[in-house]
Design a protein around this motif. Structure first.
Motif, short mmCIF file in Angstrom:
data_model
loop_
_atom_site.label_atom_id
_atom_site.label_comp_id
_atom_site.label_asym_id
_atom_site.label_seq_id
_atom_site.Cartn_x
_atom_site.Cartn_y
_atom_site.Cartn_z
N UNK A 8 0.83 -1.20 0.00
CA UNK A 8 0.00 0.00 0.00
C UNK A 8 0.87 1.26 0.00
N UNK A 9 1.93 1.25 0.79
CA UNK A 9 2.81 2.41 0.86
C UNK A 9 3.44 2.71 -0.50
N UNK A 10 3.88 1.68 -1.19
CA UNK A 10 4.48 1.89 -2.52
C UNK A 10 3.43 2.42 -3.50
N UNK A 11 2.22 1.86 -3.45
CA UNK A 11 1.15 2.33 -4.33
C UNK A 11 0.77 3.78 -4.01
N UNK A 12 0.62 4.08 -2.74
CA UNK A 12 0.28 5.44 -2.34
C UNK A 12 1.37 6.43 -2.72
N UNK A 13 2.60 6.03 -2.52
CA UNK A 13 3.73 6.89 -2.86
C UNK A 13 3.78 7.14 -4.37
N UNK A 14 3.55 6.10 -5.15
CA UNK A 14 3.51 6.25 -6.61
C UNK A 14 2.39 7.16 -7.06
N UNK A 15 1.22 7.02 -6.44
CA UNK A 15 0.09 7.87 -6.79
C UNK A 15 0.34 9.32 -6.36
N UNK A 44 9.14 25.00 -6.53
CA UNK A 44 10.27 24.45 -5.78
C UNK A 44 9.78 23.52 -4.68
N UNK A 45 8.76 23.94 -3.95
CA UNK A 45 8.21 23.10 -2.90
C UNK A 45 7.61 21.82 -3.47
N UNK A 46 6.97 21.92 -4.64
CA UNK A 46 6.44 20.73 -5.32
C UNK A 46 7.58 19.79 -5.69
N UNK A 47 8.69 20.35 -6.17
CA UNK A 47 9.85 19.53 -6.51
C UNK A 47 10.43 18.83 -5.29
N UNK A 48 10.48 19.51 -4.15
CA UNK A 48 10.96 18.88 -2.92
C UNK A 48 10.07 17.68 -2.56
N UNK A 49 8.77 17.87 -2.67
CA UNK A 49 7.83 16.78 -2.36
C UNK A 49 8.04 15.61 -3.31
N UNK A 50 8.19 15.90 -4.60
CA UNK A 50 8.41 14.84 -5.59
C UNK A 50 9.73 14.10 -5.32
N UNK A 51 10.76 14.83 -4.95
CA UNK A 51 12.06 14.19 -4.65
C UNK A 51 11.94 13.25 -3.45
N UNK A 52 11.21 13.67 -2.43
CA UNK A 52 11.01 12.80 -1.27
C UNK A 52 10.19 11.57 -1.63
N UNK A 53 9.17 11.74 -2.47
CA UNK A 53 8.36 10.59 -2.90
C UNK A 53 9.23 9.61 -3.70
N UNK A 54 10.08 10.12 -4.57
CA UNK A 54 10.98 9.26 -5.34
C UNK A 54 11.95 8.53 -4.41
N UNK A 55 12.44 9.22 -3.41
CA UNK A 55 13.34 8.61 -2.44
C UNK A 55 12.64 7.45 -1.73
N UNK A 84 10.15 5.69 -2.88
CA UNK A 84 9.91 4.61 -3.85
C UNK A 84 11.14 3.76 -4.07
N UNK A 85 12.32 4.32 -3.87
CA UNK A 85 13.56 3.55 -4.03
C UNK A 85 13.75 2.54 -2.90
N UNK A 86 13.13 2.79 -1.78
CA UNK A 86 13.10 1.88 -0.63
C UNK A 86 14.51 1.46 -0.21
N UNK A 87 15.41 2.43 -0.10
CA UNK A 87 16.79 2.16 0.30
C UNK A 87 17.09 2.63 1.72
N UNK A 88 16.09 3.11 2.45
CA UNK A 88 16.30 3.65 3.78
C UNK A 88 15.97 2.60 4.84
N UNK A 89 16.49 2.85 6.03
CA UNK A 89 16.09 2.01 7.17
C UNK A 89 14.64 2.35 7.50
N UNK A 90 14.03 1.54 8.33
CA UNK A 90 12.64 1.78 8.73
C UNK A 90 12.50 3.14 9.41
#
Length: 176
Positions: free
Chosen positions: A61-68, A112-123, A125-131
């Motif tokens: 669900x998180x991946x789907x929500x993040x993608x949407x 710019x704020x929209x771009x920041x949000x998009x960058x965080x969503x992409x981050x 989606x990559x799922x490379x962070x710790x929990x």
């Protein structure tokens, strides 16, 4: 019937519930995101996606929500470049203004704020962070989306004897 700019079915009767995020997720994921939405509806959809993302513990669900959410932010990019329709100008207009009381100090530029949000969503989606990092990034994303929505829905115009003026003194109809 599908929208030309969307992979979802166009169903304007979809109303996103304000409560119970978990039962709303399937409806939220099926709600269309396209150029047929006005700026305020699109902002509301982005906020709903960010709120649901913050509340969800299910990885799929998180991946789907993040993608949407990312898709909604991309549609928002073109909405920010489009002229505002009169009904939104009316909603962004006030009879008396106190400069500085409406805009968030962080949101100096909506794109710019929209771009920041998009960058965080992409981050995310990559799922490379710790929990713990995912939780922090998700919280930051949700807060930035909220700031963006609040800022873009804040009054921009004031009625004067000379006509409509931007709050802060500039004339014209630019909002973003």
């Amino acid at each position: 019937m599908a929208n030309a700019n969307s992979t979802t079915l166009a169903r304007p009767e979809i109303v996103l519930p304000e409560s119970d995020t978990h039962s709303a997720i399937p409806l939220l994921l099926s709600a269309p995101l396209g150029n047929s939405l006005d700026l305020f509806d699109l902002l509301d959809r982005c906020r709903h996606h960010a709120d649901a993302l913050l509340e969800s513990d299910n990885h799929t669900e998180r991946m789907a929500l993040c993608g949407r959410l990312l898709a909604g932010l991309e549609v928002l990019r073109s909405a920010l470049q489009a002229p505002l329709p009169q009904h939104l100008i009316d909603r962004l207009t006030t009879d008396a203004a106190t400069p500085g009381n409406y805009r968030c100090p962080l949101a100096t530029d909506s794109e710019t704020l929209r771009e920041y949000c998009a960058a965080l969503a992409q981050l995310l989606l990559q799922h490379q962070q710790t929990a713990q990092q995912q939780e922090s990034v998700t919280g930051l994303l949700s807060e930035l989306v909220s700031v963006l929505v609040t800022d873009l829905k804040a009054p921009r115009y004031v009625r004067t004897e000379a006509g409509l003026m931007m709050i802060g003194g500039e004339g014209g109809k630019g909002v973003h």
